[in-house]
Write an enzyme that holds these catalytic residues in place. Structure first.
Site, short mmCIF file in Angstrom:
data_model
loop_
_atom_site.label_atom_id
_atom_site.label_comp_id
_atom_site.label_asym_id
_atom_site.label_seq_id
_atom_site.Cartn_x
_atom_site.Cartn_y
_atom_site.Cartn_z
CB CYS A 1 -0.92 0.02 1.21
SG CYS A 1 -1.94 1.51 1.31
CG HIS B 1 -3.65 -1.42 -9.22
ND1 HIS B 1 -4.49 -0.71 -8.41
CD2 HIS B 1 -2.58 -1.75 -8.46
CE1 HIS B 1 -3.95 -0.60 -7.21
NE2 HIS B 1 -2.79 -1.23 -7.22
CD GLU C 1 -7.29 0.69 -1.68
OE1 GLU C 1 -6.57 -0.26 -1.28
OE2 GLU C 1 -7.26 1.82 -1.19
CB CYS D 1 -5.61 3.31 -4.18
SG CYS D 1 -4.67 1.78 -4.37
N GLY E 1 -2.66 2.38 -6.79
CA GLY E 1 -3.62 2.66 -7.86
C GLY E 1 -3.25 3.91 -8.64
#
Length: 268
Positions: free
Chosen positions: A76, A154, A201, A210, A213
């Site tokens: 993350c 993703h 997510e 994100c 992301g």
């Protein structure tokens, strides 16, 4: 029943509960993540982050991250930036360059200070892994997207309708094309060149931001010739600056990290 000290932090609205596992190990982090993340019956967050010692000499510290549904995430970006601020401002380290071990490998954090406070953090997110796919979902054509892994998967779709994130994101996360499930981004290039992005997510649903992301969106925009190698990704909770550096093929993410509050919570 024991109490666990925690810190609530967010990066562009992507909020997590942070626990110093070096002092307070969590026996059942999956259950804790589900209980504490509940926004009505718990603290309220997108998940739980444990900060620990690194078991390998290549890193200074280690992180584990658990989504609000209890599933463990690989990486993350927003949480990584928050960990940098946490470690420095709580005087756990004096380093302004921190090597952080994640399930996706070691990530380097560069802390940018103003008057001894961490204002922003740049994270070396490593090299993207690319694959392109076209999906057909729920009896409707979904715009062709670009698959980008930033240590976690993703699928980035450029579309004029980024508000479909709730309906289509829920479906696409569990699409058979993604056996490990997938994070879904809906993006639109704005007239000024920034990229407006909304995120579904994996394991958490719609989130304010994100980090991985944002990186995936910037890479996909470059690959599809919608942007150059540097982009500002505007998410619901704020803006991240992303550079896909040609010299080493690494993606660098820069953005803020903020404390919200400290507290104690009963162990589950």
């Amino acid at each position: 029943m024991s109490k666990i000290p925690f810190t609530k932090m967010h990066g562009c609205g992507n909020d997590y509960i942070y626990v110093n596992a070096m002092q307070h190990p969590i026996a059942d982090p999956q259950t804790a993540a589900m209980a504490w993340s509940d926004r009505h019956k718990g603290i309220g967050s997108d998940g739980l982050v444990l900060i620990d010692r690194s078991p390998v000499p290549e890193a200074d510290f280690a992180m584990r991250i658990f989504n609000a549904d209890g599933s463990e995430a690989m990486m993350c970006g927003n949480a990584s930036r928050c960990i940098g601020k946490y470690l420095y401002e709580k005087a756990i380290t004096g380093k302004t360059e921190i090597r952080l071990l994640t399930l996706s490998g070691v990530r380097t954090l560069q802390l940018h200070l103003t008057a001894s406070r961490v204002e922003t953090v740049t994270v070396d997110m490593g090299e993207p892994v690319l694959e392109d796919q076209s999906l057909f979902v729920a009896s409707r054509n979904v715009d062709r997207g670009t698959f980008v892994s930033m240590g976690n998967p993703h699928y980035v779709i450029f579309t004029g309708d980024i508000e479909q994130v709730g309906e289509a994101g829920r479906i696409l996360e569990h699409h058979p094309a993604f056996p490990q499930r997938c994070n879904i981004e809906f993006a639109r290039v704005e007239p000024g060149g920034s990229i407006r992005t909304r995120v579904w997510e994996r394991g958490s649903g719609i989130t304010m931001a994100c980090g991985t992301g944002a990186c995936a969106t910037a890479v996909a925009a470059c690959l599809t010739e919608r942007a150059d190698r540097e982009s500002d990704i505007v998410m619901d909770g704020g803006t991240l600056h992303i550079e896909w550096r040609e010299s080493d093929n690494h993606v660098y993410m820069t953005g803020p990290a903020e404390f919200v509050f400290d507290g104690e919570v009963y162990a589950p």
